[in-house]
Design a protein around this motif. Structure first.
Motif, PDB file in Angstrom:
ATOM      1  N   TYR A   1       0.959  -1.495  -0.599  1.00  0.00           N
ATOM      2  CA  TYR A   1      -0.226   0.047  -0.049  1.00  0.00           C
ATOM      3  C   TYR A   1       1.099   0.928   0.187  1.00  0.00           C
ATOM      4  O   TYR A   1       0.514   1.972   0.577  1.00  0.00           O
ATOM      5  CB  TYR A   1      -0.745  -0.060   1.094  1.00  0.00           C
ATOM      6  N   GLY A   2       1.934   1.021  -0.621  1.00  0.00           N
ATOM      7  CA  GLY A   2       3.168   1.982  -0.513  1.00  0.00           C
ATOM      8  C   GLY A   2       3.834   2.550   0.931  1.00  0.00           C
ATOM      9  O   GLY A   2       4.813   2.291   1.761  1.00  0.00           O
ATOM     10  N   HIS A   3       2.950   3.132   2.193  1.00  0.00           N
ATOM     11  CA  HIS A   3       3.093   2.520   3.243  1.00  0.00           C
ATOM     12  C   HIS A   3       2.983   2.108   3.889  1.00  0.00           C
ATOM     13  O   HIS A   3       3.888   1.560   5.212  1.00  0.00           O
ATOM     14  CB  HIS A   3       2.404   4.456   4.312  1.00  0.00           C
ATOM     15  N   THR A   4       2.737   1.174   3.947  1.00  0.00           N
ATOM     16  CA  THR A   4       2.361  -0.363   4.858  1.00  0.00           C
ATOM     17  C   THR A   4       2.906  -1.869   3.392  1.00  0.00           C
ATOM     18  O   THR A   4       1.972  -1.677   2.477  1.00  0.00           O
ATOM     19  CB  THR A   4       0.657  -0.991   4.991  1.00  0.00           C
ATOM     20  N   HIS A   5       3.459  -3.283   3.893  1.00  0.00           N
ATOM     21  CA  HIS A   5       3.243  -4.278   3.779  1.00  0.00           C
ATOM     22  C   HIS A   5       3.330  -4.979   3.906  1.00  0.00           C
ATOM     23  O   HIS A   5       3.260  -4.680   5.298  1.00  0.00           O
ATOM     24  CB  HIS A   5       4.788  -4.041   3.250  1.00  0.00           C
ATOM     25  N   LEU A   6       2.194  -6.175   3.533  1.00  0.00           N
ATOM     26  CA  LEU A   6       1.397  -6.679   4.601  1.00  0.00           C
ATOM     27  C   LEU A   6       1.818  -8.044   3.345  1.00  0.00           C
ATOM     28  O   LEU A   6       1.425  -8.100   2.320  1.00  0.00           O
ATOM     29  CB  LEU A   6      -0.063  -6.843   4.513  1.00  0.00           C
TER      30      LEU A   6
ATOM     31  N   THR B   1       2.965  -9.853  -5.449  1.00  0.00           N
ATOM     32  CA  THR B   1       2.043  -8.679  -4.612  1.00  0.00           C
ATOM     33  C   THR B   1       1.278  -7.699  -5.646  1.00  0.00           C
ATOM     34  O   THR B   1       1.736  -7.467  -6.270  1.00  0.00           O
ATOM     35  CB  THR B   1       3.637  -8.029  -3.996  1.00  0.00           C
ATOM     36  N   LEU B   2       0.432  -7.348  -5.172  1.00  0.00           N
ATOM     37  CA  LEU B   2      -0.430  -6.267  -5.468  1.00  0.00           C
ATOM     38  C   LEU B   2      -0.159  -5.227  -4.400  1.00  0.00           C
ATOM     39  O   LEU B   2      -0.230  -5.123  -3.317  1.00  0.00           O
ATOM     40  CB  LEU B   2      -1.624  -7.288  -5.221  1.00  0.00           C
ATOM     41  N   ARG B   3      -0.187  -3.987  -5.878  1.00  0.00           N
ATOM     42  CA  ARG B   3      -0.108  -2.797  -5.526  1.00  0.00           C
ATOM     43  C   ARG B   3      -2.014  -1.715  -5.284  1.00  0.00           C
ATOM     44  O   ARG B   3      -2.243  -2.045  -6.310  1.00  0.00           O
ATOM     45  CB  ARG B   3       0.794  -2.121  -5.845  1.00  0.00           C
TER      46      ARG B   3
END
Length: 91
Positions: free
Chosen positions: A75-80, A89-91
């Protein structure tokens, strides 16, 4: 996030007893499920639901959007990190 598959008999009973409501819901939506990237927008809403959670997909994506818990998300600021290290990995 997704714990176990629902009992097939319970799912069949639901589809049988609630057929009219399910049909009306499916006909009222125009969601395109052929793009798993849409899972990135669904994940926060699904995570907020009290589980267990079972997803049913009606569409042309061959079940790609049913693997919400396997994908990783950026999510830019967060990676899960998802359960499957080979999944995209979906952005």
């Amino acid at each position: 996030m997704l714990r176990t598959a629902p009992d097939a008999d319970a799912l069949q009973e639901l589809a049988t007893t609630q057929a009219g409501g399910l049909r009306a819901m499916m006909l009222s939506r125009r969601t395109q499920t052929n793009e798993p990237g849409r899972c990135a927008t669904l994940l926060p809403a699904l995570a907020a639901l009290d589980g267990p959670l079972a997803l049913i997909e009606v569409g042309a994506s061959a079940g790609l959007c049913l693997h919400v818990d396997r994908y990783s998300y950026d999510y830019g600021h967060t990676h899960l990190t998802g359960r499957d290290p080979q999944a995209p990995t979906l952005r």
